[in-house]
Scaffold this motif. Structure first.
Motif, PDB file in Angstrom:
ATOM      1  N   LEU A 278      66.531  89.410 -30.855  1.00 13.21           N
ATOM      2  CA  LEU A 278      65.555  88.725 -32.110  1.00 13.21           C
ATOM      3  C   LEU A 278      65.388  88.172 -33.175  1.00 13.21           C
ATOM      4  CD1 LEU A 278      62.433  88.378 -32.036  1.00 13.21           C
ATOM      5  CD2 LEU A 278      62.280  90.764 -32.838  1.00 13.21           C
ATOM      6  N   LEU A 279      66.575  89.235 -34.342  1.00 13.87           N
ATOM      7  CA  LEU A 279      66.079  88.512 -35.680  1.00 13.87           C
ATOM      8  C   LEU A 279      67.308  87.572 -35.762  1.00 13.87           C
ATOM      9  CD1 LEU A 279      67.491  92.433 -36.519  1.00 13.87           C
ATOM     10  CD2 LEU A 279      65.425  91.699 -37.215  1.00 13.87           C
ATOM     11  N   HIS A 280      68.374  87.580 -35.141  1.00 14.40           N
ATOM     12  CA  HIS A 280      69.067  86.507 -35.892  1.00 14.40           C
ATOM     13  C   HIS A 280      68.358  85.162 -34.748  1.00 14.40           C
ATOM     14  CE1 HIS A 280      72.932  87.739 -37.371  1.00 14.40           C
ATOM     15  NE2 HIS A 280      73.115  88.651 -36.000  1.00 14.40           N
ATOM     16  N   GLY A 281      67.880  85.256 -33.850  1.00 13.01           N
ATOM     17  CA  GLY A 281      66.521  83.987 -33.337  1.00 13.01           C
ATOM     18  C   GLY A 281      65.949  82.551 -34.431  1.00 13.01           C
ATOM     19  N   ALA A 282      65.181  83.744 -34.810  1.00 11.30           N
ATOM     20  CA  ALA A 282      63.680  83.653 -35.828  1.00 11.30           C
ATOM     21  C   ALA A 282      64.259  82.565 -36.557  1.00 11.30           C
ATOM     22  CB  ALA A 282      62.919  84.431 -36.095  1.00 11.30           C
ATOM     23  N   PRO A 283      65.083  82.871 -37.581  1.00 10.07           N
ATOM     24  CA  PRO A 283      65.736  84.391 -37.558  1.00 10.07           C
ATOM     25  C   PRO A 283      64.370  85.024 -38.457  1.00 10.07           C
ATOM     26  CG  PRO A 283      66.023  83.209 -39.779  1.00 10.07           C
ATOM     27  CD  PRO A 283      65.277  81.799 -38.723  1.00 10.07           C
ATOM     28  N   VAL A 284      64.482  85.896 -37.928  1.00  7.05           N
ATOM     29  CA  VAL A 284      63.357  87.653 -38.985  1.00  7.05           C
ATOM     30  C   VAL A 284      63.881  87.930 -39.948  1.00  7.05           C
ATOM     31  CG1 VAL A 284      62.112  89.153 -38.251  1.00  7.05           C
ATOM     32  CG2 VAL A 284      62.521  88.217 -36.764  1.00  7.05           C
ATOM     33  N   ASP A 285      62.869  87.996 -41.259  1.00  4.16           N
ATOM     34  CA  ASP A 285      63.613  88.719 -42.551  1.00  4.16           C
ATOM     35  C   ASP A 285      63.406  90.011 -42.273  1.00  4.16           C
ATOM     36  OD1 ASP A 285      64.849  86.381 -43.297  1.00  4.16           O
ATOM     37  OD2 ASP A 285      62.214  85.753 -43.110  1.00  4.16           O
ATOM     38  N   HIS A 286      62.418  90.517 -41.405  1.00  3.83           N
ATOM     39  CA  HIS A 286      61.200  91.985 -41.859  1.00  3.83           C
ATOM     40  C   HIS A 286      60.940  92.582 -40.704  1.00  3.83           C
ATOM     41  CE1 HIS A 286      59.328  94.920 -44.322  1.00  3.83           C
ATOM     42  NE2 HIS A 286      58.642  94.761 -43.344  1.00  3.83           N
ATOM     43  N   LEU A 287      61.398  93.938 -40.358  1.00  2.00           N
ATOM     44  CA  LEU A 287      60.695  94.300 -39.164  1.00  2.00           C
ATOM     45  C   LEU A 287      59.640  95.579 -39.272  1.00  2.00           C
ATOM     46  CD1 LEU A 287      64.016  95.148 -36.837  1.00  2.00           C
ATOM     47  CD2 LEU A 287      61.920  93.811 -35.795  1.00  2.00           C
ATOM     48  N   VAL A 288      58.488  95.379 -38.929  1.00  2.00           N
ATOM     49  CA  VAL A 288      58.044  96.288 -39.374  1.00  2.00           C
ATOM     50  C   VAL A 288      57.666  97.386 -37.784  1.00  2.00           C
ATOM     51  CG1 VAL A 288      55.475  97.409 -38.552  1.00  2.00           C
ATOM     52  CG2 VAL A 288      55.757  94.925 -39.643  1.00  2.00           C
ATOM     53  N   TRP A 289      58.743  98.767 -37.702  1.00  2.00           N
ATOM     54  CA  TRP A 289      58.801  98.823 -36.643  1.00  2.00           C
ATOM     55  C   TRP A 289      57.463 100.219 -36.078  1.00  2.00           C
ATOM     56  CZ3 TRP A 289      63.252  98.838 -34.544  1.00  2.00           C
ATOM     57  CH2 TRP A 289      64.092 100.332 -33.322  1.00  2.00           C
TER      58      TRP A 289
END
Length: 763
Positions: A503-514
């Motif tokens: 998920l983080l690489h594919g979008a890419p995503v800079d930030h996760l809200v856990w």
């Protein structure tokens, strides 16, 4: 700095203002000597030479003096370490050696070690999943003292760890217990293994400060005299919503800016326990660590090791305000990830499919929406989020967050949750096109995930029913519509690390809200590689969670993380892994003043997730307040925007943009400055906080209500250079520091639910 004296059997830890000393007697009894103002090594040696008080019937001379009470003779406090089955003769502890570790290099004790126990392996890195990332820390450096003991009857090694960091008076302590192979016995049940026991000096009376609350009304500060006997502070499941693992103690005479204060906090997000023992002789001891409940913490097979969470504490002579500032400085220097970077202004846009209610229209349930809510007007699905992104960027938002990651073909929550493959229903091309557009608008892209749960009708649940946590009796653990994954299992953590990594690489995503709106639970505690030590619900899940989050941050160092547990997991352990914590799901600006007042006793503004939401506030009164009041309330931390921007008018958006610009100009001071609580929230009168960083001072002031004819008092500022002048950055008015400190800052606030921001700079 750590010094050694007393022929290698006395240790003194010294910070900028405080000192901590302990001593090992010739009978291998580890005694506490001093915790308070700085003293010299010769002073500590003089304390060690002073004999203990004599025995009294039914009491031990070690009561109130034992550094880490062990179950070796009758005492008035609970032992810090307990195992089952016990040897009928009792344990036989002996000291083996000590080490002082500086910058990863250890030097052995100069004094000849006494005792000849078998000696288990000495750990260089912490294991067991409990200690987690504490060994490295954010600021690095510092010195660590390790004291090694051995119990020849139970074949246990015990190591007590003490660490002090540069420029900090915080003493960090933890323990590790190893069942040494080769003994005649089998497995041992570890019932208790406290991180530390803190010994306080004699005072005529003690007062306890603690943080308690409930869902939506967390972190309420209460102070009361501590009676003789034992008082227990404890949390089950998440740390934070009902009780935070923090305490402060004073002699009843400390104020916000004066008096001695002793304060401590556990770095643990699962079940915890802090026991305060006010002893008959007036001394006080505080012990605590992870709480395993009746079954105990773990079962140790020969060769297995348990490491406790960190229990940190500090002393100050400057009152509760100085204690908070010392905590904040320590965390920003040594714990908070990327502490030097200001937190971006975030907008939470909700799920791409439009599920749930707008955050702020009502308090979202766990797993509910954080932003956009139901579709408005002609915008639907991904098109809606593109429009939300454009409007957010125009307002000055810097981080755009969507809900739940690639949701797959969501027919309903139960079916889709846990199936992370992009589906045709909501995101036919996955998150990348939306992420690209958000980045093109010069914003970072974030995703809110609930990685710890799975839908009961999901493909993942059907493929791996063994991955579901089972409560005692075999019932699946979780909440309605969600089952809890067993993060104690390495294969579950591997799966989540791979899925989230894609998920983080594919979008890419800079930030996760856990996201985490449930209580942790799990049937196993991960130990060394290849081991599996059964443990009660809660302990294992949090240990596995820490291991997973540490792995994700190591694999994706550019991704920032924040914890969103609805007021839960507000502790030092989660802080070190995320850097931003959710103090509450309650976004009402007036309620938040009380919540944020308690939060700031321990944690800095940089770590506080704050919210400006639309619509009436959650709660029984559905209070409506102005954007001014809501924004000034939320400027006390890492600002986030919720609610449906498509329903905001042009005038409202323009006002919000001006507040966001003001926040951006003052947040370096708020998020990294020294906090002064000028007037705490009360029954409706003026309340204010002040932040000081270098030449800059920022004051946030609120007037919840004003009675007829009641004047609003000026705010006497603190931490200023009394001989300097300060210019108001908005009006240009210049005032003397001494005038601001003595007469005070006039706020011009009036009426109900008024608020203002003042930015002063030394000239």
């Amino acid at each position: 700095m750590i010094e050694t004296g007393g022929s290698g059997r006395l240790w003194l830890l010294t910070g900028p203002a405080g000192g901590y000393a302990l001593h090992l007697t010739e009978r291998d009894e580890l005694l506490h000597l001093h915790w308070g103002a700085r003293i010299a090594l010769s002073d500590a040696e003089a304390l060690a030479a002073d004999p203990l008080p004599g025995e009294r019937p039914g009491e031990s001379a070690l009561d109130g003096h034992g550094e880490y009470p062990l179950d070796t003779d009758p005492r008035a406090v609970r032992p810090a370490l307990s195992v089952r089955p016990g040897d009928p003769r009792g344990p036989e502890w002996c000291f083996e050696e000590y080490e002082i570790v500086t910058g990863g290099q250890a030097r052995a004790g100069e004094g000849a070690p006494r005792g000849g126990g078998q000696g288990g392996a000495r750990e260089g890195q912490q294991g067991g999943g409990q200690k987690g990332r504490q060994e490295g820390g954010q600021g690095g450096g510092g010195e660590e003292l390790r004291l090694h003991f051995h119990d020849s009857r139970h074949h246990l090694d015990l190591t007590l760890h003490y660490r002090i960091r540069p420029g900090s008076d915080v003493v960090e302590r933890w323990s590790s217990v190893t069942h040494v192979p080769g003994g005649p016995g089998g497995r041992l049940e570890l019932l208790r293994a406290d991180a530390a026991t803190w010994s306080l000096p004699y005072r005529d009376g003690w007062r306890l400060s603690r943080l308690h609350g409930r869902w939506g009304a967390e972190s309420r500060l209460v102070r009361a005299p501590l009676p003789p006997g034992e008082q227990l502070l404890a949390g089950h499941g998440h740390a934070g919503q009902r009780h935070l693992p923090w305490f402060a103690l004073d002699a009843g005479d400390a104020g916000e800016e004066h008096g001695e204060v002793w304060t401590g906090a556990l770095g643990w997000s699962g079940p915890w326990r802090i026991a305060l023992s006010h002893l008959p002789g007036g001394l006080l001891q505080v012990g605590g660590g992870a709480d395993g409940g009746d079954p105990g913490l773990a079962v140790l097979e020969p060769g297995a090791r348990y490491t406790s969470p960190v229990f940190a504490a500090l002393w100050t002579a400057g009152g509760f305000g100085a204690a908070s500032r010392a905590w904040h400085a320590h965390q920003l220097a040594h714990m908070v990830p990327d502490a030097r970077a200001v937190r971006p202004v975030a907008y939470h846009a909700g799920p791409v499919g439009g599920r749930g209610a707008a955050f702020g229209t009502q308090a979202p349930a766990a797993g509910g929406s954080y932003g956009g809510g139901a579709p408005a007007g002609p915008y639907r699905g991904e098109r809606r989020h593109r429009e939300l992104a454009r409007r957010a960027a125009a307002m000055g938002v810097e981080l755009f967050v969507v809900d739940d990651g690639p949701p797959g073909a969501r027919l309903n929550d139960a079916a889709g949750h846990g199936d992370r493959e992009p589906g045709a229903a909501a995101l036919p091309d996955g998150l990348k096109p939306l992420s690209d557009e958000v980045h093109a608008l010069d914003m970072r892209f974030g995703v809110r995930v609930d990685a710890e749960t799975v839908g009961p009708d999901s493909d993942l649940c059907r493929a791996h029913p063994e991955w579901i946590t089972r409560a005692p009796g075999g019932r699946a653990a979780g909440r309605p519509g969600r089952l809890l994954l067993d993060l104690a299992r390495a294969d579950v953590r591997d799966h989540l690390a791979g899925t989230l990594g894609a998920l983080l690489h594919g979008a890419p995503v800079d930030h996760l809200v856990w996201e985490s709106g449930h209580h942790g639970a799990g049937p196993g505690l991960p130990g060394e590689p290849g081991e599996r030590c059964p443990a009660p619900p809660g302990t294992a899940h949090v240990a596995g969670l820490y291991a997973l989050m540490d792995r994700l941050r190591a694999d994706h160092p550019g991704v920032t993380v924040e914890s969103s547990a609805g007021g839960g997991r507000v502790d030092l352990g989660m802080l070190e892994r995320t850097g931003v914590l959710a103090a509450s799901r309650n976004s009402d600006a007036l309620d938040r003043l009380h919540i944020q007042h308690g939060f700031g006793q321990l944690l800095p503004a940089r770590a506080l997730a704050t919210w400006v939401t639309g619509g009436p506030a959650p709660g029984p009164n559905h209070r409506r307040s102005s954007l001014r009041f809501r924004f000034v309330s939320a400027m006390s931390g890492a600002l986030g925007i919720g609610g449906d921007l498509l329903a905001w008018g042009a005038e409202e958006c323009a006002e919000a943009a001006s507040w966001i610009a003001l926040h951006a100009s003052v947040r370096p001071v708020v998020q990294a400055g020294a906090l002064y609580r000028l007037r705490p929230p009360g029954d409706g009168g003026l309340t204010a906080v002040q932040y000081v960083l270098g030449p800059d001072t920022v004051v946030l002031a609120w007037l919840p209500a004003q009675g007829f004819g009641t004047p609003v008092p000026p705010l006497r500022l603190r931490g200023l250079d009394r001989g300097a002048s300060y210019r108001d950055m908005a009006t240009g008015v210049v005032q003397r520091g001494a005038v601001l400190a003595e007469r005070g800052l006039r706020t011009t606030l009036a009426g109900d639910l008024d608020a203002a921001v003042f930015h002063l700079r030394r000239v």
